[in-house]
Design an enzyme around this catalytic site. Sequence first.
Site, PDB file in Angstrom:
ATOM      1  N   GLY A   8      31.356  -1.081   9.838  1.00 53.56           N
ATOM      2  CA  GLY A   8      29.929  -1.420   9.899  1.00 53.56           C
ATOM      3  C   GLY A   8      29.650  -2.230  11.157  1.00 53.56           C
ATOM      4  O   GLY A   8      28.791  -3.111  11.168  1.00 53.56           O
ATOM      5  N   GLY A  11      26.104  -2.907  12.465  1.00 50.75           N
ATOM      6  CA  GLY A  11      25.131  -3.484  11.533  1.00 50.75           C
ATOM      7  C   GLY A  11      24.801  -4.936  11.879  1.00 50.75           C
ATOM      8  O   GLY A  11      25.436  -5.548  12.745  1.00 50.75           O
ATOM      9  N   MET A  13      25.417  -7.623  10.204  1.00 48.77           N
ATOM     10  CA  MET A  13      26.572  -8.503   9.981  1.00 48.77           C
ATOM     11  C   MET A  13      27.741  -8.138  10.890  1.00 48.77           C
ATOM     12  O   MET A  13      28.406  -9.019  11.436  1.00 48.77           O
ATOM     13  CB  MET A  13      27.015  -8.448   8.509  1.00 48.77           C
ATOM     14  CG  MET A  13      26.111  -9.200   7.553  1.00 48.77           C
ATOM     15  SD  MET A  13      25.956 -10.932   7.994  1.00 48.77           S
ATOM     16  CE  MET A  13      27.656 -11.450   7.950  1.00 48.77           C
ATOM     17  N   ARG A  36      28.962   4.491  11.282  1.00 55.39           N
ATOM     18  CA  ARG A  36      28.432   5.858  11.178  1.00 55.39           C
ATOM     19  C   ARG A  36      27.127   5.893  11.948  1.00 55.39           C
ATOM     20  O   ARG A  36      26.161   5.230  11.564  1.00 55.39           O
ATOM     21  CB  ARG A  36      28.194   6.229   9.710  1.00 55.39           C
ATOM     22  CG  ARG A  36      29.460   6.377   8.907  1.00 55.39           C
ATOM     23  CD  ARG A  36      30.199   7.657   9.328  1.00 55.39           C
ATOM     24  NE  ARG A  36      31.579   7.638   8.868  1.00 55.39           N
ATOM     25  CZ  ARG A  36      31.967   8.088   7.671  1.00 55.39           C
ATOM     26  NH1 ARG A  36      31.094   8.561   6.831  1.00 55.39           N
ATOM     27  NH2 ARG A  36      33.247   8.058   7.347  1.00 55.39           N
ATOM     28  N   GLY A  98      32.105  -7.757   2.271  1.00 54.61           N
ATOM     29  CA  GLY A  98      30.912  -8.495   1.829  1.00 54.61           C
ATOM     30  C   GLY A  98      29.817  -7.573   1.351  1.00 54.61           C
ATOM     31  O   GLY A  98      28.704  -8.029   1.116  1.00 54.61           O
ATOM     32  N   ASN A 124      28.968 -13.532  -1.096  1.00 60.68           N
ATOM     33  CA  ASN A 124      28.480 -14.546  -0.159  1.00 60.68           C
ATOM     34  C   ASN A 124      29.679 -15.319   0.397  1.00 60.68           C
ATOM     35  O   ASN A 124      30.515 -15.772  -0.374  1.00 60.68           O
ATOM     36  CB  ASN A 124      27.518 -15.507  -0.881  1.00 60.68           C
ATOM     37  CG  ASN A 124      26.655 -16.246   0.086  1.00 60.68           C
ATOM     38  OD1 ASN A 124      27.156 -16.962   0.945  1.00 60.68           O
ATOM     39  ND2 ASN A 124      25.353 -16.071  -0.034  1.00 60.68           N
ATOM     40  N   HIS A 155      14.877 -12.718   0.728  1.00 63.25           N
ATOM     41  CA  HIS A 155      15.588 -12.122   1.867  1.00 63.25           C
ATOM     42  C   HIS A 155      14.617 -11.341   2.753  1.00 63.25           C
ATOM     43  O   HIS A 155      13.527 -10.977   2.312  1.00 63.25           O
ATOM     44  CB  HIS A 155      16.696 -11.172   1.376  1.00 63.25           C
ATOM     45  CG  HIS A 155      17.926 -11.867   0.890  1.00 63.25           C
ATOM     46  ND1 HIS A 155      18.053 -12.338  -0.398  1.00 63.25           N
ATOM     47  CD2 HIS A 155      19.083 -12.185   1.529  1.00 63.25           C
ATOM     48  CE1 HIS A 155      19.242 -12.919  -0.533  1.00 63.25           C
ATOM     49  NE2 HIS A 155      19.884 -12.841   0.612  1.00 63.25           N
ATOM     50  N   HIS A 156      15.086 -11.010   3.944  1.00 68.07           N
ATOM     51  CA  HIS A 156      14.353 -10.184   4.922  1.00 68.07           C
ATOM     52  C   HIS A 156      13.974  -8.818   4.329  1.00 68.07           C
ATOM     53  O   HIS A 156      14.582  -8.364   3.356  1.00 68.07           O
ATOM     54  CB  HIS A 156      15.221  -9.997   6.172  1.00 68.07           C
ATOM     55  CG  HIS A 156      16.562  -9.392   5.881  1.00 68.07           C
ATOM     56  ND1 HIS A 156      16.798  -8.041   5.880  1.00 68.07           N
ATOM     57  CD2 HIS A 156      17.751  -9.953   5.527  1.00 68.07           C
ATOM     58  CE1 HIS A 156      18.052  -7.795   5.577  1.00 68.07           C
ATOM     59  NE2 HIS A 156      18.656  -8.947   5.352  1.00 68.07           N
ATOM     60  N   LYS A 159      16.601  -5.697   3.588  1.00 71.31           N
ATOM     61  CA  LYS A 159      17.727  -5.765   2.641  1.00 71.31           C
ATOM     62  C   LYS A 159      17.667  -4.588   1.672  1.00 71.31           C
ATOM     63  O   LYS A 159      16.608  -4.278   1.120  1.00 71.31           O
ATOM     64  CB  LYS A 159      17.714  -7.091   1.882  1.00 71.31           C
ATOM     65  CG  LYS A 159      18.912  -7.227   0.946  1.00 71.31           C
ATOM     66  CD  LYS A 159      19.138  -8.653   0.512  1.00 71.31           C
ATOM     67  CE  LYS A 159      20.262  -8.761  -0.516  1.00 71.31           C
ATOM     68  NZ  LYS A 159      21.538  -8.237  -0.027  1.00 71.31           N
ATOM     69  N   GLY A 165      23.320  -9.787  -4.357  1.00 73.48           N
ATOM     70  CA  GLY A 165      24.607  -9.986  -5.023  1.00 73.48           C
ATOM     71  C   GLY A 165      24.841 -11.454  -5.310  1.00 73.48           C
ATOM     72  O   GLY A 165      25.438 -11.821  -6.339  1.00 73.48           O
TER      73      GLY A 165
HETATM   74  P1  NAD Z   1      23.091  -3.204   8.021  1.00 75.06           P
HETATM   75  O1  NAD Z   1      22.371  -2.061   7.406  1.00 75.06           O
HETATM   76  O2  NAD Z   1      22.476  -3.907   9.182  1.00 75.06           O
HETATM   77  O3  NAD Z   1      24.571  -2.738   8.469  1.00 75.06           O
HETATM   78  C1  NAD Z   1      25.377  -1.845   7.739  1.00 75.06           C
HETATM   79  C2  NAD Z   1      26.164  -0.996   8.730  1.00 75.06           C
HETATM   80  O4  NAD Z   1      27.090  -0.184   7.995  1.00 75.06           O
HETATM   81  C3  NAD Z   1      25.250  -0.036   9.521  1.00 75.06           C
HETATM   82  O5  NAD Z   1      25.490  -0.174  10.913  1.00 75.06           O
HETATM   83  C4  NAD Z   1      25.667   1.345   9.002  1.00 75.06           C
HETATM   84  O6  NAD Z   1      25.560   2.381   9.985  1.00 75.06           O
HETATM   85  C5  NAD Z   1      27.136   1.084   8.619  1.00 75.06           C
HETATM   86  N1  NAD Z   1      27.682   2.094   7.706  1.00 75.06           N
HETATM   87  C6  NAD Z   1      27.082   2.739   6.689  1.00 75.06           C
HETATM   88  N2  NAD Z   1      27.930   3.625   6.114  1.00 75.06           N
HETATM   89  C7  NAD Z   1      29.107   3.521   6.796  1.00 75.06           C
HETATM   90  C8  NAD Z   1      30.361   4.175   6.672  1.00 75.06           C
HETATM   91  N3  NAD Z   1      30.584   5.118   5.749  1.00 75.06           N
HETATM   92  N4  NAD Z   1      31.353   3.823   7.512  1.00 75.06           N
HETATM   93  C9  NAD Z   1      31.147   2.868   8.478  1.00 75.06           C
HETATM   94  N5  NAD Z   1      29.967   2.239   8.660  1.00 75.06           N
HETATM   95  C10 NAD Z   1      28.964   2.549   7.819  1.00 75.06           C
HETATM   96  O7  NAD Z   1      23.366  -4.220   6.833  1.00 75.06           O
HETATM   97  P2  NAD Z   1      23.839  -5.758   6.922  1.00 75.06           P
HETATM   98  O8  NAD Z   1      22.631  -6.650   6.864  1.00 75.06           O
HETATM   99  O9  NAD Z   1      24.834  -5.924   8.030  1.00 75.06           O
HETATM  100  O10 NAD Z   1      24.539  -5.924   5.501  1.00 75.06           O
HETATM  101  C11 NAD Z   1      25.624  -5.090   5.123  1.00 75.06           C
HETATM  102  C12 NAD Z   1      26.067  -5.440   3.706  1.00 75.06           C
HETATM  103  O11 NAD Z   1      26.553  -6.785   3.685  1.00 75.06           O
HETATM  104  C13 NAD Z   1      24.926  -5.403   2.667  1.00 75.06           C
HETATM  105  O12 NAD Z   1      25.460  -4.950   1.438  1.00 75.06           O
HETATM  106  C14 NAD Z   1      24.489  -6.850   2.561  1.00 75.06           C
HETATM  107  O13 NAD Z   1      23.864  -7.163   1.345  1.00 75.06           O
HETATM  108  C15 NAD Z   1      25.831  -7.534   2.691  1.00 75.06           C
HETATM  109  N6  NAD Z   1      25.796  -8.935   3.136  1.00 75.06           N
HETATM  110  C16 NAD Z   1      26.746  -9.738   2.591  1.00 75.06           C
HETATM  111  C17 NAD Z   1      26.848 -11.060   2.987  1.00 75.06           C
HETATM  112  C18 NAD Z   1      27.949 -11.917   2.406  1.00 75.06           C
HETATM  113  O14 NAD Z   1      28.078 -13.119   2.765  1.00 75.06           O
HETATM  114  N7  NAD Z   1      28.778 -11.356   1.539  1.00 75.06           N
HETATM  115  C19 NAD Z   1      25.957 -11.579   3.947  1.00 75.06           C
HETATM  116  C20 NAD Z   1      24.998 -10.726   4.491  1.00 75.06           C
HETATM  117  C21 NAD Z   1      24.941  -9.391   4.090  1.00 75.06           C
END
Ligand code: NAD
Length: 275
Positions: A8, A11, A13, A36, A98, A124, A155-156, A159, A165
């Site tokens: 990812g 993305g 994160m 992807r 995450g 988190n 959240h933004h 999301k 979660g």
């Molecule tokens: P985002 O949509 O900005 O990024 C997700 C990325 O994953 C995208 O670039 C997408 O193209 C990629 N992706 C999708 N399918 C894929 C695959 N099969 N293989 C590889 N890459 C793939 O989302 P985000 O804001 O970065 O958040 C991502 C996840 O993390 C969400 O579930 C969010 O809720 C979670 N999150 C968790 C925490 C934490 O502390 N645990 C904090 C923030 C966000």
Amino acid sequence: MLHLAVNGALGRMGRRVLAIAAQQAADISVTAAVDRTESGAYGHAVGTQVGAPAITVPLTAELPPDATIDVVIDFTTPEATVALASACVQRKIALVSGSTGMTPEQAATLDSAAGDIAVLHATNFSVGIALLAQLTKQAASVLGLDFAIEITETHHDQKADAPSGTALTLAEFAASGAKLDPEAEGTFIFGRHGRGDARPRPEIGIHALRGGDVVGEHTVHFFGPAERLELTHRAGSRDLFAAGAVRAARWLQGRAPGRYTVADMLQDLLSKATT
Ligand code: NAD
């Protein structure tokens, strides 16, 4: 040296994880960056695509078969995380994830992967939220069922899942403190649309607000007779979670197979700091 892969990588994160890994280049080497996206982005250095030019590894659609990888950090989707877990098991790579919004079946695939590799999945990665979860459990246990528990999260507007979660994790800690069964029907209530009756005491309400660029806010409310307690956490930047995930990857490197939590990591780091 920690050989790190990021799933990812493009993305919100993933970008911050790469930026933080670049700041720790003395002992972290990013050896794979996966996402992807359109095919034109593949094969080019990921760093130039995410504003971390020091990271020169090319973007790929899968973990490259020949890359040396100790740990993968994953912030994607539940489906992508499940597929990644099976690739990690095949290659004996530890997994920090995450991704939120998992079904119980998807979460169970991480449990079974943990039979072969070290897995740390957290809704988190902030230290403050780990403490908030403990405080929520303690407050629910001390205040008892005379206090109504409601959880709000903001959240933004991009999301993907609701409620967060983290809100679900806090609800589980609240249920445990209040001695409620989280699996029983009616323990968790998501919004109250269309209900005309009074609030039954033992339920826990969970409510999601979406808008703007809010990184993440959670409040656990305890409504008692003639008094009200609110425990609030506000995340100021995604770097909080990205730095927590990088700390988790460092901690997970070389660990025995098993399912680990942020609380396990914090307890271990704290015990080492005080001995
Ligand atoms: P985002 O949509 O900005 O990024 C997700 C990325 O994953 C995208 O670039 C997408 O193209 C990629 N992706 C999708 N399918 C894929 C695959 N099969 N293989 C590889 N890459 C793939 O989302 P985000 O804001 O970065 O958040 C991502 C996840 O993390 C969400 O579930 C969010 O809720 C979670 N999150 C968790 C925490 C934490 O502390 N645990 C904090 C923030 C966000």
